[in-house]
Design a protein around this motif. Structure first.
Motif, short mmCIF file in Angstrom:
data_model
loop_
_atom_site.label_atom_id
_atom_site.label_comp_id
_atom_site.label_asym_id
_atom_site.label_seq_id
_atom_site.Cartn_x
_atom_site.Cartn_y
_atom_site.Cartn_z
N UNK A 121 6.92 22.01 47.05
CA UNK A 121 7.69 21.72 48.41
C UNK A 121 6.69 20.77 49.07
N UNK A 122 5.30 20.85 48.51
CA UNK A 122 4.26 20.05 49.64
C UNK A 122 4.69 18.47 49.42
N UNK A 123 5.31 18.25 48.41
CA UNK A 123 5.65 16.71 48.28
C UNK A 123 7.20 16.30 49.11
N UNK A 124 7.49 17.30 49.82
CA UNK A 124 8.58 16.80 50.73
C UNK A 124 9.92 16.81 49.71
N UNK A 125 10.90 16.49 50.72
CA UNK A 125 12.28 16.52 50.02
C UNK A 125 12.54 15.56 48.68
N UNK A 126 11.76 14.46 48.53
CA UNK A 126 11.85 13.54 47.41
C UNK A 126 11.26 14.36 46.18
N UNK A 127 10.34 15.08 46.03
CA UNK A 127 9.53 15.92 45.14
C UNK A 127 10.35 17.10 44.85
N UNK A 128 11.10 17.70 45.99
CA UNK A 128 11.85 18.86 45.69
C UNK A 128 13.15 18.45 44.84
N UNK A 129 13.57 17.34 45.04
CA UNK A 129 14.86 17.02 44.48
C UNK A 129 14.23 16.43 43.05
N UNK A 150 17.48 17.96 37.38
CA UNK A 150 17.26 17.28 36.09
C UNK A 150 18.03 16.12 35.82
N UNK A 151 19.16 15.95 36.64
CA UNK A 151 20.00 14.87 36.50
C UNK A 151 19.49 13.49 37.01
N UNK A 152 18.41 13.34 37.92
CA UNK A 152 17.92 12.39 38.73
C UNK A 152 17.22 11.50 37.83
N UNK A 153 17.38 10.26 37.89
CA UNK A 153 16.43 9.13 36.90
C UNK A 153 15.07 9.33 36.99
#
Length: 310
Positions: free
Chosen positions: A150-158, A163-166
């Motif tokens: 979560x320290x990486x913010x919303x992008x890293x959380x996603x 797992x379906x993200x590119x």
């Protein structure tokens, strides 16, 4: 009368955590901007200038922009959670336990820079040893750490959860900041009272919240006569009377076979450990905290509480 608090960036990870901590409080009034209007500069400017305290949960450039939006005669007080002002002499560094006078500096300040999560652990371990004279100013400090994603913010959380993200991240644990120029290094050097920048190696684990920060030391390179016991005594004396930052007894540390990075997840405290053996050559200093607790949102609320008590 309830103090008016505006969280600029309330829909981000840190902002949401701060908002949840303040939701049930009756001594503060939350000024809010709808997520759809978060880029409405006029609305942001109005809310910023209407607050008693504005908490900025924004990237560096956006934080600087927000500060520039304050009218010339406005006395709105600011807590900034970005890296933009953490080494600025015009801003109080928001680590209340850093030294004996820091809480009062925060209480009386108009501008407060919230510490980074990794630096909170590193400075929490290093600063007392510098203040006590055990750690030379020119010691080649290394800081090794692992944080919840979560320290990486919303992008890293996603990236970690979908797992379906590119750009999904499949690793269970990974190093980053491989160029050794992480944005947190300047505040570690400045507030750790170090002559040289520490060698900082951060990493991320597949768990949402939690953090372990390690500072290994070679006793022969410290002040003459420094031992496991004297290091522990210096940390214990520095944090005596504190309830947010505590130091584990040596007997407790000696009894542990492992430390769980998630042990303090969901809490706003930090616990420090001194590991080693009697007569050994090395000690390993360890800070355990929640990267979104004492490492971010919890610290912001702690600083807000101090400012409201002025």
């Amino acid at each position: 009368m309830a103090a008016k608090i505006f969280i600029d960036g309330e829909h981000g990870t840190t902002g949401l955590q701060i908002r949840s901590r303040l939701a049930e409080r009756r001594d503060v009034e939350l000024l809010s901007i709808p997520e759809a209007e978060r880029r409405n500069a006029a609305m942001r400017e109005d809310l910023l200038n209407s607050a008693d305290i504005a908490i900025l949960c924004l990237p560096d450039d956006a934080s600087k922009e927000a500060v520039s939006m304050l009218s010339a005669n406005n006395r709105v007080r600011i807590i900034d959670t970005s890296t933009a002002f953490r080494v600025s002499p015009d801003w109080a560094y928001g680590f209340a336990e850093m030294d004996k006078a820091q809480a009062e500096r925060i209480r009386s300040a108009r501008l407060v820079a919230n510490p980074g999560c990794y630096p909170t652990g590193a400075i929490g371990l290093i600063r007392p040893l510098r203040a006590s004279g055990l750690l030379p100013q020119d010691y080649p400090v290394s800081v090794n750490a692992v944080s919840g994603y979560t320290g990486g913010g919303k992008q890293m959380i996603a990236q970690m959860e979908d797992a379906s993200r590119e750009d999904a991240i499949s690793a269970n644990h990974f190093l980053y900041g491989l160029t050794l120029k992480h944005k947190h290094v300047p505040e570690m050097k400045a507030h750790g009272l170090l002559e040289h920048a520490p060698l900082f190696s951060p990493s991320v684990g597949r768990f949402p919240q939690g953090m372990i920060v390690q500072v290994p030391l070679t006793l022969a390179r410290l002040a003459p006569g420094t031992s496991l016991e004297s290091i522990h005594a210096a940390l214990t004396a520095h944090y005596a009377g504190q309830n947010i930052v505590t130091v584990a007894p040596l007997a407790e540390s000696a009894s542990l076979a492992r430390i769980d990075a998630e042990e303090l997840a969901g809490q706003d405290s930090m616990k420090l450990f001194v590991f080693g053996t009697d007569g050994g050559e090395h000690v390993n200093l360890v800070a355990l905290l929640d990267n979104l607790g004492k490492g971010a949102s919890g610290a912001a609320v702690q600083n807000m509480n101090l400012m409201l008590s002025a």
